[in-house]
Design an enzyme around this catalytic site. Structure first.
Site, short mmCIF file in Angstrom:
data_model
loop_
_atom_site.label_atom_id
_atom_site.label_comp_id
_atom_site.label_asym_id
_atom_site.label_seq_id
_atom_site.Cartn_x
_atom_site.Cartn_y
_atom_site.Cartn_z
N CYS A 153 1.12 -1.62 0.04
CA CYS A 153 0.07 -0.01 -0.09
C CYS A 153 1.19 1.23 -0.10
O CYS A 153 0.62 1.65 -0.71
CB CYS A 153 -0.58 0.25 1.26
N HIS A 154 2.00 0.95 0.82
CA HIS A 154 2.77 2.73 1.18
C HIS A 154 4.21 2.49 1.08
O HIS A 154 4.70 3.01 1.98
CB HIS A 154 1.87 3.64 2.34
N GLY A 155 4.26 0.94 1.25
CA GLY A 155 5.35 0.77 0.81
C GLY A 155 6.81 1.12 2.39
O GLY A 155 7.81 0.79 2.37
#
Lengths: 189, 275, 418
Positions: A153-155
């Site tokens: 999703c956001h690393g």
């Protein structure tokens, strides 16, 4: 309007304030059941424990179970993965706390306090950033640079002890309370 | 208990006009047919009335009667083992409830191979845990009927509320087997005479017998005692929050009456000059 | 809304808002300074009580919908889960279930008050007609709601009521099938009834807004039925009627709480604690108490279509009352003859309710109840279509007081009261 001065006015004011205050208390008391009904029901709370058979999990493999509606990661770590988790200096971690429900809040995030039995890592599979399920790293298909998990999703990247190493997630993946009932069976919750 | 049985509760007051109209309803309902069920016996229970609470001993003994007698044919599908430890219920300790659960086997989930039956075709079972519901005696309605001469033993969770004057109805039914059928009444084969049952012929044979169970607390297990206990238990399964409800209601009413008093004083004060 | 506004914004913020959205002005003019006849009695507090009931039903209903499952297989169990496992679920459901009965109790008092004091007469015809519409919406909502627990009475009540539409010639069966979405009441029916049960209360709330708007144009009628003539006849709504309404509201809530906490199943039917069984009809199908009079009318007519027409006509008749009443005066207080017919009408409605609760073959004092219901039905219609127009013409009303103030305060009303 008549009667706003003198004792009559005072008494009336008192009655206003008293009944107004009581009415407010009543409304607040009514609000609580209406709010509390949205909390988990008795039936949901009763499902708090799961028994899981881990006999079939191979070294280097992770199996995802469902516990309280959330993914539960059970990963059987290889010696190399355990070694790489132990090699890290706890003080250099973004989140130096164990986040283990079975340990005190201030326990350090050593590998030993993340995994009671080194071979077995049990985690709530919920990225501590915004709740996605991180993807597990395997030798064939690495996820992130730390050999653990990568949240797409956001690393956010986690290491082989489920500790946050890089990315927006603020804390390590949570370790639930669990006990080994035998070598092949754990009870979570 | 209900509007159609208003006479008992007229004091609660819905307004006289409505009351008078419905007061007569009881008598009009009774004389429908020759085999209409008898009025339930006049028995009193501890849990009745605005301050009544369940008798814990009776609830625990009642569970024993249910388990050892009723559960052979009747399910209790809305009750889980965890409920046996609930406040306001039988209040077994959690350890006791766990033990009661573990003594009962429930259908198991499919095993790792996806099987639901063992090599002999017997369904897999496991010991129950607190979150499990009490298991049903039969897997489905057809099986229940096939084993009971075509009659369907109903689920008992709500029985105390699902009949007019339910608690007394169940009590009368359980203790109503010893009366002699009138000569003119023919009891069909496979049925039993019970005048408290609609139609007088009931599929269920006499369930409770003197010392049919052995109570661990030393209470003498007469038929009346067992009936009292199991009816108390079933009243609880039907209305498990009754004690909470009455306790909260008492506080709420005191609060409201006080508020009404204050508002009445304010009302009089405000209106003093307006008349 | 009537007359010039007396709102006087005090702060800069209030002025700023008032010049853009005069909502505070509306609140002030309708709920604070609104001139209200000074002689309103207890029966006039039921408008406020009804607003409270609607709010309670909407709030508890939204909450119940968070836990309820509209499925023929799961509905009954989901209601039991609410009663057993949801935090305070038993309380919320009992408030909602008893709330429906309290709502109808209040609305019937409100309607009979309107009938007695002639509140439907010019210039308040539209208030009355909108009120009849609200009542219709209420019965529809209550019917849909009663189906949702999916007990025996839910199921068979739904079956009987929807089958009424099959009485319509030619297309009747098609209408019934369309309502069901199947060949009988089933899953599809339950789902659409749940949808409508959730929708209608918001429509009711909107129509209630119109009802109150229409009320604020001519202002309240009053027990004397005479018009407000001077400011001395009125009092500002606040604090006089806010405190009075609040007091009676709390009294009403005490009754409400008595049922919820000590006799929660008083208005219920034991059969509805048995799950719906499409193969077995309970020995007696009875609607909720507030529909019993209409149910008695339906059963008193031996013809299917005619029965439905009579029942629908009983409610539709209410729409025409403003023009059926030919009397010059509004209030029955000054109508010695009509007053007697009114009380007879009230008794007849109770008798109809009683007949509706009994089995079809029941008798009272040797008289078949179906005949009692027939005569009562006849009186119901005669009251509106014959008695109202005729008595209005032949009756000599008592002398009306000169003004509200004079009636309340005596002749000393001549001096300024405030």
């Amino acid at each position: 309007m008549a009667g706003t001065t003198g004792d009559a006015g005072t008494r009336r004011d008192f009655l206003y304030v008293a009944s107004g205050a009581m009415g407010a208390v009543g409304v607040a008391a009514v609000a609580w059941p209406l709010i509390d009904q949205m909390n988990p029901s008795a039936a949901a709370l009763a499902l708090g424990t799961s028994e899981i058979d881990i006999a079939s999990i191979q070294p280097g493999q992770q199996i995802v179970f469902k516990h309280r509606g959330l993914p539960l990661f059970v990963r059987r770590r290889t010696p190399a993965e355990i070694e790489s988790a132990r090699a890290v200096d706890v003080n250099s971690l973004p989140d130096p706390l164990a986040r283990n429900a079975a340990l005190p809040d201030n326990a350090p995030a050593t590998d030993a306090s993340r995994a009671a039995r080194p071979e077995w890592l049990v985690l709530i599979g919920v990225c501590t950033h915004l709740g996605c399920t991180p993807a597990v790293s395997t030798p064939q298909q690495p996820q992130g640079e730390y050999g653990g998990w990568l949240c797409h999703c956001h690393g956010s990247a986690y290491d082989t002890a489920g500790r946050i190493r890089k990315g927006p997630a603020p804390t390590n993946l949570a370790v639930p309370a669990y006990t080994f009932m035998s070598d092949t069976r754990i009870k979570v919750g | 208990m209900r509007l159609i049985n208003l006479s008992r509760n007229l004091a609660l007051g819905l307004g006289l006009s409505l009351g008078v109209g419905l007061l007569m309803s009881g008598s009009a309902l009774a004389a429908d047919s020759a085999t209409a069920r008898h009025h339930p016996k006049e028995v009193e229970f501890e849990f009745e009335g605005p301050f009544g609470t369940y008798d814990r001993g009776a609830l625990q003994r009642g569970y024993q009667v249910y388990k050892e007698v009723c559960a052979a044919c009747h399910s209790l599908q809305y009750i889980a083992f965890r409920n046996l430890a609930d406040k306001g219920g039988p209040e077994f300790s959690e350890a006791q409830a766990r033990a009661l659960a573990a003594a009962v086997r429930v259908p198991a989930e499919p095993n790792e191979q996806g099987e639901t039956v063992d090599e002999k075709g017997v369904p897999l079972t496991r010991p129950a845990v607190l979150s499990d519901k009490l298991p049903a005696p039969y897997p489905n309605e057809n099986a229940a009927r096939a084993n009971n001469g075509g009659s369907l033993p109903p689920d008992l969770s709500l029985m105390a509320k699902a009949r007019e004057d339910g608690v007394r109805y169940v009590y009368s039914l359980l203790t109503g087997y010893d009366e002699k059928a009138p000569a003119s009444f023919h009891v069909p084969a496979g049925k039993n005479y019970n005048p408290y049952f609609e139609g007088w012929a009931i599929g269920m044979p006499k369930p409770l017998n003197e010392n049919g169970v052995t109570y661990s607390d030393g209470t003498k297990a007469t038929v009346a005692q067992q009936a009292h206990d199991v009816v108390t238990f079933l009243a609880w399964t039907a209305e498990p929050k009754m004690e909470d409800r009455k306790r909260m209601g008492f506080g709420v009413l005191i609060f409201l009456v006080t508020l009404a008093g204050l508002l009445f004083a304010a009302y009089r004060k405000v209106w003093k000059d307006a008349h | 809304m009537s007359g010039p506004s007396t709102y006087n914004p005090k702060s800069g913020i209030e002025k700023w808002i008032d010049s853009r959205l005069p909502l505070p002005r509306l609140m002030h003019d309708t709920m604070s300074t609104f001139p209200t006849p000074r002689n309103l009695n207890i029966w006039y507090t039921f408008g406020g009580i009804l607003t409270f009931c609607l709010a309670v039903q909407i709030v508890t209903g939204i909450v119940l919908a968070m836990h309820y499952v509209a499925s023929a297989n799961l509905a009954f169990g989901s209601v039991e889960a609410i009663m057993r496992d949801v935090n305070y679920g038993w309380l919320i459901r009992y408030v909602h279930a008893n709330g429906a009965s309290m709502f109808f109790l209040a609305v019937y008092i409100h309607m009979f008050r309107g009938l007695y004091y002639g509140s439907y007469k010019a210039p308040r015809e539209l208030i009355w007609i909108i009120g009849v519409l609200i009542y219709l919406l209420m019965t529809a909502t209550a019917f849909f709601g009663y189906v949702l627990p999916w007990g025996q009475m839910s199921f068979w009540g739904a079956t009987v009521i929807t089958n009424m539409f099959s009485a319509v010639p030619v297309v009747g069966q098609a209408i019934a099938t369309w309502l069901w979405g199947d060949f009988a009441v089933g899953d599809a029916t339950l789902n659409r009834f749940f949808s409508l049960h959730y929708l209608l209360p918001f429509i009711i709330a909107g129509v209630v807004g119109l009802h109150i708007w229409a009320l604020h144009v001519p202002g309240n009628n009053n027990p004397l039925g005479i018009d407000v003539k001077s400011p001395q006849d009125t009092l500002p709504f606040h604090p006089y009627y806010t405190v009075k309404d609040a007091f009676y509201l709390v009294c009403f809530v005490i009754l409400f709480a008595g049922f919820v906490f000590y006799e929660p199943d008083f208005f219920g039917n034991p059969d509805n604690y048995q799950p719906a069984n499409p193969l077995v009809t309970p020995p007696e199908i009875v609607p909720e108490w507030y529909l019993l009079p209409f149910y008695a009318m339906l059963r008193s007519v031996p013809d299917k279509l005619l029965g439905v027409i009579v029942m629908a006509g009983a409610i539709l008749t209410l729409v025409f009352i403003p023009w059926l009443d030919t009397s010059r005066v509004r209030s029955c207080r000054f109508r010695p003859l009509m007053k007697q017919f009114f009380w007879a009408f009230t008794v007849v409605c109770v008798i109809l309710g009683y007949c509706g609760a009994q089995s079809v073959e029941a008798t009272a004092f040797g008289i078949p109840l179906v005949w009692v219901a027939r005569i009562a039905t006849l009186y119901y219609f005669a009251y509106f279509w014959l008695i109202m127009p005729i008595v209005g013409l032949i009756e000599t009303p008592k002398k009306l007081p000169a003004s509200i103030a004079q009636s309340v305060l005596g002749d000393s009303a001549a001096k300024p009261a405030e």
